[in-house]
Design a protein around this motif. Structure first.
Motif, PDB file in Angstrom:
ATOM      1  N   SER A 112       2.455   1.721  -3.387  1.00 49.36           N
ATOM      2  CA  SER A 112       1.454   2.016  -4.418  1.00 49.36           C
ATOM      3  C   SER A 112       1.031   3.475  -4.426  1.00 49.36           C
ATOM      4  O   SER A 112       0.597   3.997  -5.464  1.00 49.36           O
ATOM      5  CB  SER A 112       0.230   1.116  -4.231  1.00 49.36           C
ATOM      6  OG  SER A 112       0.561  -0.247  -4.424  1.00 49.36           O
ATOM      7  N   ARG A 113       1.165   4.156  -3.286  1.00 50.58           N
ATOM      8  CA  ARG A 113       0.810   5.580  -3.227  1.00 50.58           C
ATOM      9  C   ARG A 113       1.661   6.418  -4.175  1.00 50.58           C
ATOM     10  O   ARG A 113       1.255   7.514  -4.581  1.00 50.58           O
ATOM     11  CB  ARG A 113       0.990   6.107  -1.808  1.00 50.58           C
ATOM     12  CG  ARG A 113       0.040   5.514  -0.782  1.00 50.58           C
ATOM     13  CD  ARG A 113       0.435   5.961   0.618  1.00 50.58           C
ATOM     14  NE  ARG A 113      -0.317   5.268   1.652  1.00 50.58           N
ATOM     15  CZ  ARG A 113      -0.006   5.301   2.940  1.00 50.58           C
ATOM     16  NH1 ARG A 113       1.055   6.004   3.348  1.00 50.58           N
ATOM     17  NH2 ARG A 113      -0.726   4.646   3.820  1.00 50.58           N
TER      18      ARG A 113
ATOM     19  N   LYS B 292       2.781   5.442  -7.170  1.00 48.07           N
ATOM     20  CA  LYS B 292       2.735   4.933  -8.538  1.00 48.07           C
ATOM     21  C   LYS B 292       2.498   6.044  -9.547  1.00 48.07           C
ATOM     22  O   LYS B 292       3.180   6.126 -10.568  1.00 48.07           O
ATOM     23  CB  LYS B 292       1.637   3.871  -8.653  1.00 48.07           C
ATOM     24  CG  LYS B 292       1.488   3.311 -10.056  1.00 48.07           C
ATOM     25  CD  LYS B 292       0.410   2.244 -10.107  1.00 48.07           C
ATOM     26  CE  LYS B 292       0.237   1.714 -11.523  1.00 48.07           C
ATOM     27  NZ  LYS B 292      -0.815   0.664 -11.598  1.00 48.07           N
TER      28      LYS B 292
ATOM     29  N   ARG C 139       0.824  -1.211   0.000  1.00 49.97           N
ATOM     30  CA  ARG C 139       0.000   0.000   0.000  1.00 49.97           C
ATOM     31  C   ARG C 139       0.859   1.263   0.000  1.00 49.97           C
ATOM     32  O   ARG C 139       0.578   2.223  -0.717  1.00 49.97           O
ATOM     33  CB  ARG C 139      -0.953   0.003   1.197  1.00 49.97           C
ATOM     34  CG  ARG C 139      -2.120  -0.960   1.072  1.00 49.97           C
ATOM     35  CD  ARG C 139      -3.153  -0.769   2.161  1.00 49.97           C
ATOM     36  NE  ARG C 139      -2.664  -1.163   3.468  1.00 49.97           N
ATOM     37  CZ  ARG C 139      -2.236  -0.314   4.411  1.00 49.97           C
ATOM     38  NH1 ARG C 139      -2.225   0.998   4.174  1.00 49.97           N
ATOM     39  NH2 ARG C 139      -1.816  -0.766   5.577  1.00 49.97           N
ATOM     40  N   ARG C 140       1.913   1.263   0.820  1.00 53.60           N
ATOM     41  CA  ARG C 140       2.771   2.442   0.891  1.00 53.60           C
ATOM     42  C   ARG C 140       3.467   2.709  -0.440  1.00 53.60           C
ATOM     43  O   ARG C 140       3.546   3.858  -0.891  1.00 53.60           O
ATOM     44  CB  ARG C 140       3.811   2.265   2.005  1.00 53.60           C
ATOM     45  CG  ARG C 140       3.253   2.364   3.419  1.00 53.60           C
ATOM     46  CD  ARG C 140       4.343   2.092   4.443  1.00 53.60           C
ATOM     47  NE  ARG C 140       3.860   2.053   5.805  1.00 53.60           N
ATOM     48  CZ  ARG C 140       3.794   3.096   6.625  1.00 53.60           C
ATOM     49  NH1 ARG C 140       4.198   4.290   6.195  1.00 53.60           N
ATOM     50  NH2 ARG C 140       3.345   2.979   7.852  1.00 53.60           N
TER      51      ARG C 140
END
Length: 309
Positions: free
Chosen positions: A84-85, A87, A81-82
């Motif tokens: 992906s922020r 991307k 999640r971290r």
């Protein structure tokens, strides 16, 4: 001849990073130079917070047209999640690497068994997986990213004796190697507090990455006050987070992970104030009867204490 030991590290798991921008994407986020991760070279690195505090320790290896990222298994989704922020428009995909196991191999002849030079990070394909000498330092042994359904057979084929994960913990604690959240006090310590610069985990020439400013300032201004390091324990193993005191009762740090060897002795990792370390005296717990003796491993560069907190 020393036995060649191996174990599956259930506490570690993999993300797979694919897409043409994968190296460029990760390069701006982690502490080491991702452009040097190739089919024959793996790396150790960390993801830091914007404030420069350590969030994840990582092993990085190339696998075909992807990068495999090893981290704590129970925090893998948080890592995904971290990352992906960030991307945005990058042409990448990030997902758990299903059907893979992370293994450790150590003992005399580990590099020979893998047909690799005894150089940190030296890597090669192995069956459908990847094997590499530990990028932190060669004496630690090797890491293997293997298809889970064949991992045991592949390790057996290397001539390794399959042992319990606690045997690997004893091995790494003897060498003073921290690993994961159980040692590194996540989002509280810097990469240098945890010794990542001495373990080939920080490239000070690579350019910008998240948390770089504090990391560089700590390095070049000599701002370390505490250091994560191995300790020999006499008595029961203290719980993680247990405060440590000097013989005079002053703050000396805190306990992290530990492993009992017998009824009266053990090994562990502790965050130790450098002032307390320089005194050369055993430390005691704020509660309990354990005595802890910090020891500087061979890979750790001497460090002088900065000014008082």
């Amino acid at each position: 001849m020393t036995a060649l030991d191996a174990t599956i590290l259930e506490t570690r798991a993999l993300l797979v990073l694919s897409g043409e921008d994968r190296a460029h994407f990760l390069q701006g986020l982690v502490t080491n130079d991702v452009t040097r991760v190739t089919d024959d070279r793996a790396a150790f690195a960390a993801l830091l917070s914007p404030q420069g505090k350590l969030l994840f320790d990582l092993m990085l290896a190339a696998h075909g047209e992807t990068l495999l990222i090893e981290a704590d298994a129970d925090r893998l989704e948080d890592l995904r999640r971290r990352l992906s922020r960030f991307k945005l428009r990058a042409k990448i995909a990030l997902a758990p690497a299903e059907g893979w196991s992370v293994a450790a191999l150590w003992g005399e002849g580990a590099s020979n068994a893998l047909e690799l030079p005894a150089e940190p990070g030296a890597a090669r394909t192995l069956d459908d997986g990847v094997a590499f000498i530990d990028p932190r330092f060669a004496e630690a042994g090797a890491r293997l990213f293997l298809p889970a359904d064949r991992a045991g057979a592949l390790l057996d084929g290397l001539g390794a004796r399959l042992v319990e994960p606690t045997a690997y913990d004893r091995h790494r604690l003897t060498l003073g190697l921290p690993e994961g959240a159980r040692d590194m006090d996540i989002d509280k310590r810097t990469a240098l507090d945890c010794g990542l610069d001495d373990l080939n985990g920080v490239d000070f020439e690579k350019g910008c990455y998240m948390g770089q400013e504090l990391t560089a300032r700590t390095k070049y201004r000599g701002l370390l006050k505490r250091r994560l390091m191995p300790v020999a324990v006499e008595g029961p193993i203290p719980e993680p987070g247990t405060p440590l005191l000097t013989p005079a009762g002053k703050d000396a740090g805190e306990m992290r992970s530990g492993l009992a060897l017998d009824a009266g002795h053990g090994l562990g990792m502790a965050v130790v104030r450098l002032e307390a370390l320089s005194a050369g005296e055993p430390l005691r717990c704020a509660c309990g009867e354990a005595r802890l003796t910090p020891r500087r491993p061979d890979w750790m560069a001497p460090t002088e204490a900065a000014g008082a907190d």
